[in-house]
Design a protein around this motif. Structure first.
Motif, PDB file in Angstrom:
ATOM      1  N   ALA A  24       3.429   9.374   5.450  1.00 43.97           N
ATOM      2  CA  ALA A  24       4.213   9.657   4.582  1.00 43.97           C
ATOM      3  C   ALA A  24       4.329   8.976   3.255  1.00 43.97           C
ATOM      4  O   ALA A  24       4.570   9.522   2.246  1.00 43.97           O
ATOM      5  N   GLN A  25       4.198   7.764   3.641  1.00 44.58           N
ATOM      6  CA  GLN A  25       4.521   6.811   2.583  1.00 44.58           C
ATOM      7  C   GLN A  25       3.188   7.037   1.408  1.00 44.58           C
ATOM      8  O   GLN A  25       3.752   6.769   0.227  1.00 44.58           O
ATOM      9  N   TYR A  26       2.253   7.330   2.080  1.00 42.91           N
ATOM     10  CA  TYR A  26       1.057   7.455   0.946  1.00 42.91           C
ATOM     11  C   TYR A  26       0.779   9.018   0.590  1.00 42.91           C
ATOM     12  O   TYR A  26      -0.226   9.368  -0.081  1.00 42.91           O
ATOM     13  N   GLY A  27       1.722   9.790   1.084  1.00 41.34           N
ATOM     14  CA  GLY A  27       1.745  11.325   0.879  1.00 41.34           C
ATOM     15  C   GLY A  27       0.420  11.878   1.359  1.00 41.34           C
ATOM     16  O   GLY A  27      -0.129  12.692   0.348  1.00 41.34           O
ATOM     17  N   VAL A  28       0.012  11.687   2.439  1.00 41.50           N
ATOM     18  CA  VAL A  28      -1.275  12.463   2.866  1.00 41.50           C
ATOM     19  C   VAL A  28      -0.892  12.950   4.192  1.00 41.50           C
ATOM     20  O   VAL A  28       0.025  12.806   4.768  1.00 41.50           O
ATOM     21  N   THR A  29      -1.636  13.877   4.653  1.00 47.77           N
ATOM     22  CA  THR A  29      -1.455  14.557   6.066  1.00 47.77           C
ATOM     23  C   THR A  29      -2.274  14.121   6.952  1.00 47.77           C
ATOM     24  O   THR A  29      -2.152  14.461   8.222  1.00 47.77           O
ATOM     25  N   PRO A  42      -5.577   5.841   1.939  1.00 49.89           N
ATOM     26  CA  PRO A  42      -6.493   5.271   0.864  1.00 49.89           C
ATOM     27  C   PRO A  42      -6.631   3.892   1.344  1.00 49.89           C
ATOM     28  O   PRO A  42      -7.307   2.958   0.794  1.00 49.89           O
ATOM     29  N   VAL A  43      -5.953   3.399   2.575  1.00 49.93           N
ATOM     30  CA  VAL A  43      -5.918   1.978   2.849  1.00 49.93           C
ATOM     31  C   VAL A  43      -6.652   2.015   4.250  1.00 49.93           C
ATOM     32  O   VAL A  43      -6.373   2.933   4.889  1.00 49.93           O
ATOM     33  N   ASN A  44      -6.895   0.937   4.782  1.00 50.38           N
ATOM     34  CA  ASN A  44      -7.546   0.403   5.725  1.00 50.38           C
ATOM     35  C   ASN A  44      -6.281   0.550   6.933  1.00 50.38           C
ATOM     36  O   ASN A  44      -5.603  -0.589   7.134  1.00 50.38           O
ATOM     37  N   PHE A  45      -6.045   1.598   7.938  1.00 50.35           N
ATOM     38  CA  PHE A  45      -4.839   1.430   8.598  1.00 50.35           C
ATOM     39  C   PHE A  45      -4.930   0.403   9.561  1.00 50.35           C
ATOM     40  O   PHE A  45      -3.853  -0.197  10.184  1.00 50.35           O
ATOM     41  N   LEU A  83       4.355   4.952  13.523  1.00 50.10           N
ATOM     42  CA  LEU A  83       3.846   4.044  12.405  1.00 50.10           C
ATOM     43  C   LEU A  83       2.856   4.726  11.620  1.00 50.10           C
ATOM     44  O   LEU A  83       2.663   4.783  10.354  1.00 50.10           O
ATOM     45  N   LYS A  84       1.956   5.709  12.422  1.00 49.18           N
ATOM     46  CA  LYS A  84       0.998   6.399  11.525  1.00 49.18           C
ATOM     47  C   LYS A  84       1.577   7.191  10.725  1.00 49.18           C
ATOM     48  O   LYS A  84       1.274   7.704   9.710  1.00 49.18           O
ATOM     49  N   LYS A  85       2.657   8.189  11.535  1.00 45.40           N
ATOM     50  CA  LYS A  85       3.633   9.120  10.655  1.00 45.40           C
ATOM     51  C   LYS A  85       4.015   8.626   9.364  1.00 45.40           C
ATOM     52  O   LYS A  85       4.140   8.948   8.203  1.00 45.40           O
ATOM     53  N   LYS A  86       4.732   7.313   9.596  1.00 48.63           N
ATOM     54  CA  LYS A  86       5.360   6.674   8.550  1.00 48.63           C
ATOM     55  C   LYS A  86       4.500   6.237   7.312  1.00 48.63           C
ATOM     56  O   LYS A  86       4.747   6.655   6.147  1.00 48.63           O
ATOM     57  N   VAL A  87       3.065   5.874   7.727  1.00 51.34           N
ATOM     58  CA  VAL A  87       2.342   5.438   6.709  1.00 51.34           C
ATOM     59  C   VAL A  87       1.744   6.624   5.922  1.00 51.34           C
ATOM     60  O   VAL A  87       1.526   6.657   4.756  1.00 51.34           O
TER      61      VAL A  87
END
Ligand SMILES: Nc1ncnc2c1ncn2[C@@H]1O[C@H](COP(=O)(O)OP(=O)(O)OP(=O)(O)O)[C@@H](O)[C@H]1O
Ligand SMILES: [Mg+2]
Lengths: 465, 234
Positions: free
Chosen positions: A302-307, A313-316, A296-300
């Motif tokens: 990737a979704q927000y384009g961060v590494t 930018p959001v609260n995981f 899930l972490k990887k997916k999120v």
């Protein structure tokens, strides 16, 4: 001529002490059961109303806290009791009428009167519906078993038939006589019952329930007509009044005691439900499998384009809670719909019983129209569950979009009031009629078949001696 | 008016009635005599279409009772062997009920009470429940019912058994009056005296067969008893 016959039958009944005692007992039980139903309906409704207002008030004034804690704080949802439930409490006693809605949890049903038995519950199953479904048929049998057989035995039938009266008129007159005798008992009860309904419900809900009341009255009349027809048929065919009574009591026991037991046992054997222990074990097992947090972490990311997680930018936490909730929902949905489908299959099988025992059809229609059957319980549960998800999603969404601050994030009344109050509307009468089509059809068939049989037996098979 | 043509009834091997030929004309009183089990009630039951004949026909007013069951009953009134009424209703209510069913319309109370006076029911008794009646009183109600029907033919099964002599005598006068008005009467009885007094003809039955028919004006009371006993002994 027909009315003369009916009048004479009623006159005889009125003068028969045994009949008077029997109808007084049935009328008394009917009124007591309506009283109990009314008392329960009013008290449960008052409790619901108070609890509903309180639960909303508590939700709104829970103060500042983290949205996830709020989701755990939870709310109650109440299954509205239809005013007609004072006639038929149906499955409410076993399924419960309130559900606790909290994060991660589905179907925490509360207020099962069968469990939290109070003094009135000691009367057991004394509901207007059980009086109508069991005792009134017994009274019909007592009123009509000797209709033909008794007159044949005493010899008046010979005199009667020598008058040259058409037998179909005789049969109709006798049937109407029983109906009239029954009317002397049921009309006052129905009036008192309707008055109780008016008192118990605000004007709007009374009008809204009129179609259900109308259908319910009609279906009980069909049920009674079936018993009048069966009793007259047996009375016309039996060699003696005593034999007629024995046969009819046999059918009454089969219809009221044996068949319900038999079909409920068979349905539970054919469609097995897991024990509640096995069910919760399986539920726990499925839930523990959980979801893949790393994926899930990887997916999120990737979704927000961060590494990195810090760059999100959001609260995981909001996202992960939502994912957890989604996974839980998936498991709940799968297991519960399996369970409920099994219950429904059991119910369907029991409704087949209406073919041999009209009670099975009548019971189903009566519960359906009272809004206390399983189908409407399920409908309510689904609505409540939908609401729980709306609430949880609102909390998790807010958490997800919360600013990243040092200390824990706190939401307040602004968020709480965004979640609408739970409002459940019972299905329209048409929906219920659709669900009950099979049983209603069977009741019509029973009534037509039995009265037709009585006509046939009286015209073609009635012997003077 | 009443006609039996080769009328027979068997119960298995038992023959209850064996080839009865009989005609009762309007105004005639035909008395059926015979021992217990001779077939008298069977004959009346066949006219009432309460049982089906094994062979033969029973006709009322020219109509076969089996094919015109309802129509033929309009012409007859019937007094059964066992008089039974609705116990919880009064005598008048019983009369009213049956008279209404027979005529298809309500009958005025005064007329009904008139019939009860005619059969000599003690006044005041009509408003009591039949369960308090003596057998003779019940019988009188049934006779009143038959009178109220104003039938063209009467089927009477031992109508005077259990009546006291006075009532029995009054009953005789009643049926003679009815016969005088053109009613055909078929009466089963064990009362040889009344049969001789009232009957136009008597028929002696034994074991389902009508053995002899006699005109009552051709013999005396003593002769009838002798003839009857002769038939019973051979
Ligand atoms: N339902 C029946 N089944 C068998 N046999 C019957 C039945 N009814 C009558 N019988 C027989 O038919 C015969 C004629 O009977 P029925 O009643 O006509 O006699 P009855 O002349 O009226 O006699 P009683 O003077 O006793 O009234 C008798 O032998 C009787 O046993
Ligand atoms: Mg006889």
């Amino acid at each position: 001529m027909i009315s003369q016959i009916a009048k004479k039958e009623m006159l005889e009944m009125r003068r028969d002490g045994r009949f008077q005692v029997a109808s007084a007992i049935v009328l008394g039980l009917l009124l007591v059961s309506l009283g109990i139903g009314w008392q329960q309906y009013v008290s449960v409704n008052r409790q619901h109303e108070m609890a509903r207002a309180e639960t909303r008030e508590q939700w709104l004034s829970q103060g500042k806290k983290n949205p996830h804690s709020a989701a755990h704080y939870g709310v109650y949802a109440f299954k509205p009791k239809s005013p007609l439930s004072l006639v038929d409490r149906g499955a409410d006693q076993y399924t419960g009428v309130a559900v606790w809605l909290e994060a991660h949890k589905q179907n925490e049903f509360k207020y099962k009167p069968a469990r939290d038995a109070n003094t009135l519950a000691r009367f057991g199953d004394l509901t207007a519906s059980s009086v109508l479904q069991l005792l009134v048929p017994l009274l019909i049998i007592l009123m009509s078993f000797s209709s033909f057989a008794g007159e044949r035995e005493s010899g008046t039938l010979r005199l009667l038939l020598s008058m040259g009266i058409a037998r179909e008129k005789l049969a109709l007159g006798k049937a109407l006589g029983v109906a009239g005798g029954l009317g002397m008992l049921l009309v006052p009860a129905a009036l008192i019952g309707s008055a109780a309904l008016v008192l118990a419900s605000d004007s709007g809900s009374f009008v809204a329930n009129l179609p259900r009341l109308g259908w319910m009255t009609a279906s009980y009349l069909l049920y009674f007509a079936a018993f009048v027809g069966i009793s007259l048929t047996v009375s016309a065919l039996a060699k003696s009044a005593r034999l007629a009574l024995v046969c009819l009591l046999g059918f009454w026991i089969f219809n009221g005691l044996a068949a319900p037991r038999l079909f409920s046992d068979v349905s539970r054997t054919v469609h097995r439900t897991p024990s509640s222990f096995a069910f919760s074990q399986r539920m726990d097992g499925e839930l523990k499998k959980g979801f893949d947090g790393e994926a899930l972490k990887k997916k999120v990311m990737a979704q927000y384009g961060v590494t990195s997680m810090e760059a999100l930018p959001v609260n995981f936490l909001g996202i992960s809670l939502k994912a957890g909730e989604d996974h839980g929902n998936e498991v709940y949905d799968k297991l519960y719909s399996e369970l409920w489908d099994t219950f429904e299959a059991q119910n369907r099988l029991q409704q087949q019983g209406g073919v041999v025992a009209p009670l099975m059809a009548m019971r189903s229609v009566s519960m359906g129209l009272s809004g206390t059957d399983f189908a409407q319980f399920r409908d309510f549960s689904v609505a409540a569950e939908k609401y729980r998800r709306v609430l949880n999603d609102a909390m998790n969404d807010d958490l997800k979009n919360s600013p990243k601050t040092e200390g824990p994030y706190m939401a307040d009344e602004k968020l709480w009031s965004k979640v609408p109050e739970f409002a459940y509307v019972m299905p329209e009468v048409n929906v219920v009629l659709g669900q009950q089509a099979w049983s209603l059809g069977l009741l019509v068939l029973w009534a037509l078949g039995a009265t037709g049989m009585a006509g046939w037996a009286a015209t073609r098979r009635l012997r003077a001696e | 008016m009443l006609q039996a043509i080769g009328l027979s009834k068997s119960y298995g091997a038992q023959t209850a009635l064996d080839g009865l030929n009989l005609e009762v004309k309007p105004g005639e009183i035909f008395c059926l005599l015979g021992a217990n089990g001779a077939g008298k009630t069977t004959t009346i039951n066949l006219f009432l279409n309460f049982i089906e004949p094994t062979s033969g026909l029973a006709k009322i007013n020219g109509l076969d009772v089996a094919s015109d069951a309802l129509e033929t009953k309009k012409y007859i009134a019937y007094i059964p062997e066992q008089v039974s009424l609705y116990k919880n209703l009064t005598g008048l209510e019983n009369l009213d009920y049956f008279a209404t069913l027979a005529s298809g319309a309500a009958v005025e109370k005064s007329r009904l009470v008139g019939y009860l006076r005619e059969v000599d029911l003690p006044s005041g008794a009509e408003d009591r429940k039949v369960s308090t009646y003596s057998k003779g009183m019940r019988q009188k109600i049934v006779i009143a019912i038959a009178m109220a029907k104003q039938a063209k033919a009467l089927l009477l099964d031992e109508p005077t058994s259990g009546l006291d002599p006075k009532a029995s005598n009054e009953f005789s006068q009643l049926i003679r009056k009815l016969a005088g008005n053109g009613t055909a009467i078929l009466m089963a009885t064990h009362d040889l005296f009344r049969a001789k007094e009232d009957g136009s003809r008597v028929g002696i039955m034994r074991q389902g067969r009508l053995r002899q028919v006699l005109n009552t004006d051709e013999f005396g009371h003593a002769d009838l008893e002798r003839i009857y006993l002769e038939h019973m002994h051979d």
